[in-house]
Motif scaffolding. Structure first.
Motif, PDB file in Angstrom:
ATOM      1  N   GLY A   1     -12.432  14.712  -3.840  1.00 55.88           N
ATOM      2  CA  GLY A   1     -11.883  13.410  -3.512  1.00 55.88           C
ATOM      3  C   GLY A   1     -10.975  13.501  -2.307  1.00 55.88           C
ATOM      4  O   GLY A   1     -10.762  14.581  -1.741  1.00 55.88           O
ATOM      5  N   LEU A   2     -10.407  12.370  -1.921  1.00 53.03           N
ATOM      6  CA  LEU A   2      -9.599  12.306  -0.709  1.00 53.03           C
ATOM      7  C   LEU A   2      -8.456  11.315  -0.911  1.00 53.03           C
ATOM      8  O   LEU A   2      -8.656  10.239  -1.485  1.00 53.03           O
ATOM      9  N   ILE A   3      -7.271  11.702  -0.452  1.00 56.07           N
ATOM     10  CA  ILE A   3      -6.117  10.801  -0.438  1.00 56.07           C
ATOM     11  C   ILE A   3      -5.482  10.889   0.939  1.00 56.07           C
ATOM     12  O   ILE A   3      -5.108  11.969   1.392  1.00 56.07           O
ATOM     13  N   THR A   4      -5.353   9.752   1.614  1.00 55.03           N
ATOM     14  CA  THR A   4      -4.747   9.731   2.937  1.00 55.03           C
ATOM     15  C   THR A   4      -3.803   8.551   3.063  1.00 55.03           C
ATOM     16  O   THR A   4      -3.988   7.524   2.399  1.00 55.03           O
ATOM     17  N   ARG A   5      -2.806   8.698   3.921  1.00 52.60           N
ATOM     18  CA  ARG A   5      -1.910   7.590   4.246  1.00 52.60           C
ATOM     19  C   ARG A   5      -2.441   6.828   5.461  1.00 52.60           C
ATOM     20  O   ARG A   5      -1.778   5.912   5.953  1.00 52.60           O
TER      21      ARG A   5
ATOM     22  N   LEU B   1     -11.213  24.868 -13.070  1.00 58.26           N
ATOM     23  CA  LEU B   1     -11.089  23.930 -11.953  1.00 58.26           C
ATOM     24  C   LEU B   1     -12.343  23.072 -11.897  1.00 58.26           C
ATOM     25  O   LEU B   1     -13.457  23.588 -11.802  1.00 58.26           O
ATOM     26  N   ARG B   2     -12.142  21.753 -11.954  1.00 55.50           N
ATOM     27  CA  ARG B   2     -13.274  20.821 -11.957  1.00 55.50           C
ATOM     28  C   ARG B   2     -13.320  19.935 -10.716  1.00 55.50           C
ATOM     29  O   ARG B   2     -14.323  19.262 -10.478  1.00 55.50           O
ATOM     30  N   GLY B   3     -12.234  19.886  -9.957  1.00 51.11           N
ATOM     31  CA  GLY B   3     -12.227  18.998  -8.791  1.00 51.11           C
ATOM     32  C   GLY B   3     -11.208  19.432  -7.764  1.00 51.11           C
ATOM     33  O   GLY B   3     -10.200  20.071  -8.086  1.00 51.11           O
ATOM     34  N   VAL B   4     -11.477  19.091  -6.510  1.00 54.17           N
ATOM     35  CA  VAL B   4     -10.567  19.364  -5.397  1.00 54.17           C
ATOM     36  C   VAL B   4     -10.329  18.057  -4.654  1.00 54.17           C
ATOM     37  O   VAL B   4     -11.278  17.335  -4.323  1.00 54.17           O
ATOM     38  N   VAL B   5      -9.060  17.748  -4.399  1.00 62.08           N
ATOM     39  CA  VAL B   5      -8.682  16.537  -3.667  1.00 62.08           C
ATOM     40  C   VAL B   5      -8.051  16.967  -2.346  1.00 62.08           C
ATOM     41  O   VAL B   5      -7.167  17.827  -2.320  1.00 62.08           O
ATOM     42  N   PHE B   6      -8.516  16.348  -1.269  1.00 59.48           N
ATOM     43  CA  PHE B   6      -8.068  16.703   0.069  1.00 59.48           C
ATOM     44  C   PHE B   6      -7.226  15.593   0.695  1.00 59.48           C
ATOM     45  O   PHE B   6      -7.482  14.406   0.486  1.00 59.48           O
TER      46      PHE B   6
ATOM     47  N   GLU C   1      -6.674  20.557 -14.046  1.00 56.81           N
ATOM     48  CA  GLU C   1      -7.949  21.159 -13.659  1.00 56.81           C
ATOM     49  C   GLU C   1      -8.379  20.670 -12.273  1.00 56.81           C
ATOM     50  O   GLU C   1      -9.560  20.661 -11.939  1.00 56.81           O
ATOM     51  N   VAL C   2      -7.375  20.285 -11.485  1.00 59.22           N
ATOM     52  CA  VAL C   2      -7.626  19.768 -10.136  1.00 59.22           C
ATOM     53  C   VAL C   2      -6.723  20.502  -9.143  1.00 59.22           C
ATOM     54  O   VAL C   2      -5.593  20.868  -9.470  1.00 59.22           O
ATOM     55  N   LEU C   3      -7.238  20.712  -7.935  1.00 60.26           N
ATOM     56  CA  LEU C   3      -6.470  21.325  -6.852  1.00 60.26           C
ATOM     57  C   LEU C   3      -6.281  20.313  -5.737  1.00 60.26           C
ATOM     58  O   LEU C   3      -7.244  19.689  -5.286  1.00 60.26           O
ATOM     59  N   MET C   4      -5.034  20.135  -5.297  1.00 60.36           N
ATOM     60  CA  MET C   4      -4.717  19.260  -4.165  1.00 60.36           C
ATOM     61  C   MET C   4      -4.489  20.130  -2.941  1.00 60.36           C
ATOM     62  O   MET C   4      -3.665  21.032  -2.961  1.00 60.36           O
ATOM     63  N   ILE C   5      -5.222  19.843  -1.842  1.00 62.01           N
ATOM     64  CA  ILE C   5      -5.101  20.603  -0.593  1.00 62.01           C
ATOM     65  C   ILE C   5      -4.610  19.671   0.507  1.00 62.01           C
ATOM     66  O   ILE C   5      -5.193  18.610   0.743  1.00 62.01           O
ATOM     67  N   GLY C   6      -3.551  20.068   1.199  1.00 59.82           N
ATOM     68  CA  GLY C   6      -3.047  19.260   2.302  1.00 59.82           C
ATOM     69  C   GLY C   6      -2.138  20.065   3.210  1.00 59.82           C
ATOM     70  O   GLY C   6      -1.735  21.181   2.878  1.00 59.82           O
TER      71      GLY C   6
ATOM     72  N   PHE D   1     -16.425  11.506   0.187  1.00 63.62           N
ATOM     73  CA  PHE D   1     -15.481  11.925  -0.844  1.00 63.62           C
ATOM     74  C   PHE D   1     -15.281  10.749  -1.791  1.00 63.62           C
ATOM     75  O   PHE D   1     -15.089   9.623  -1.348  1.00 63.62           O
ATOM     76  N   HIS D   2     -15.313  11.042  -3.084  1.00 59.34           N
ATOM     77  CA  HIS D   2     -15.203   9.976  -4.086  1.00 59.34           C
ATOM     78  C   HIS D   2     -14.276  10.400  -5.222  1.00 59.34           C
ATOM     79  O   HIS D   2     -14.496  11.461  -5.810  1.00 59.34           O
ATOM     80  N   PRO D   3     -13.294   9.563  -5.500  1.00 63.16           N
ATOM     81  CA  PRO D   3     -12.826   8.422  -4.714  1.00 63.16           C
ATOM     82  C   PRO D   3     -12.157   8.884  -3.412  1.00 63.16           C
ATOM     83  O   PRO D   3     -11.691  10.009  -3.315  1.00 63.16           O
TER      84      PRO D   3
END
Length: 229
Positions: free
Chosen positions: A106-110, A14-19, A158-163, A127-129
């Motif tokens: 990182g972060l992804i939002t609507r 795991l190299r990254g987590v996106v929230f 290698e990424v985890l998405m948390i939401g 958070f980037h991006p």
């Protein structure tokens, strides 16, 4: 008598987590039912909103003037939400943990970019991006998550998405080929096994405080010492 050796199971890297932001990094404050009614009208909400329609995609089918009015209404609810913005319990500790292991986040939002900038400034974390509603297409399309993976030069597996949303966050992560973790504070979704294949996350937690032990137990955290945030 010889003792059999049990082969250890190799953990995935795991190299990254996106929230997600609203309801994940921040405490839910927007009354989405009231917002849907204000945008759609009571009659349309009764037939569409309560059935889980994606309001952003629905609005895109309207004419320009109707779209403008709808987005202005949504923006009003979002601005009101900023006044009551609170950090989700466990978020600060989890981010500090990821930083201590040099794991990208990182972060992804609507939500809109103004809300993301306000979040960064108010709570002193970046958070980037950080992709907002201005990035198209929205979740649950995998494009925003794949964009982050490309920016990081990290494969999606290698990424985890948390939401906190099955239909947006988990589906986005699954379609991108990432690991997924559902934050279900109230237990409204029930056991993982009860969910359909297209929405079933790899993990489910009741709070962000549980994520640190989850990461330690299930992943080989690969530090990126050259990370530049």
């Amino acid at each position: 008598m010889s003792i059999p050796v049990t082969a250890s199971v190799k953990k995935p890297s795991l190299r990254g987590v996106v929230f997600d932001m609203d309801g994940t990094l921040t405490v839910p404050v927007i009354d989405f039912a009231a917002m849907y009614r204000a945008v759609l009208g009571d009659d349309a909400y009764a037939s569409l909103g309560s059935g889980g329609v994606d309001i952003l995609h629905h609005i895109e089918t309207w004419g320009p003037l109707e779209q403008q009015k709808a987005y202005e209404t949504i923006a009003l609810f979002e601005r009101q939400g900023l006044d009551r913005l609170q950090i989700m319990p466990g978020a600060v500790e989890l981010c500090h943990y990821l930083d201590s292991r040099s794991i990208r986040r990182g972060l992804i939002t609507r939500n809109v970019k103004v809300a993301v900038d306000f979040f960064h400034q108010r709570f002193g974390m970046e958070f980037h991006p950080a992709l907002s509603r201005e990035f198209r297409p929205y979740k649950p399309d995998p494009a925003p998550l794949l964009h982050i993976c490309e920016a990081w030069d990290v494969p999606s597996h290698e990424v985890l998405m948390i939401g906190d949303s099955l239909k947006d966050d988990v589906v986005c992560g699954k379609r991108a080929g990432a690991f997924t973790c559902l934050l279900d504070e109230s237990g409204r979704y029930g056991p993982i096994d009860s969910l359909t294949d297209d929405t079933r996350p790899n993990f489910k937690v009741c709070s962000l405080s549980e994520v640190i032990s989850l990461l330690d137990a299930h992943f080989d955290l690969v530090s990126d010492v050259q990370k530049t945030d």
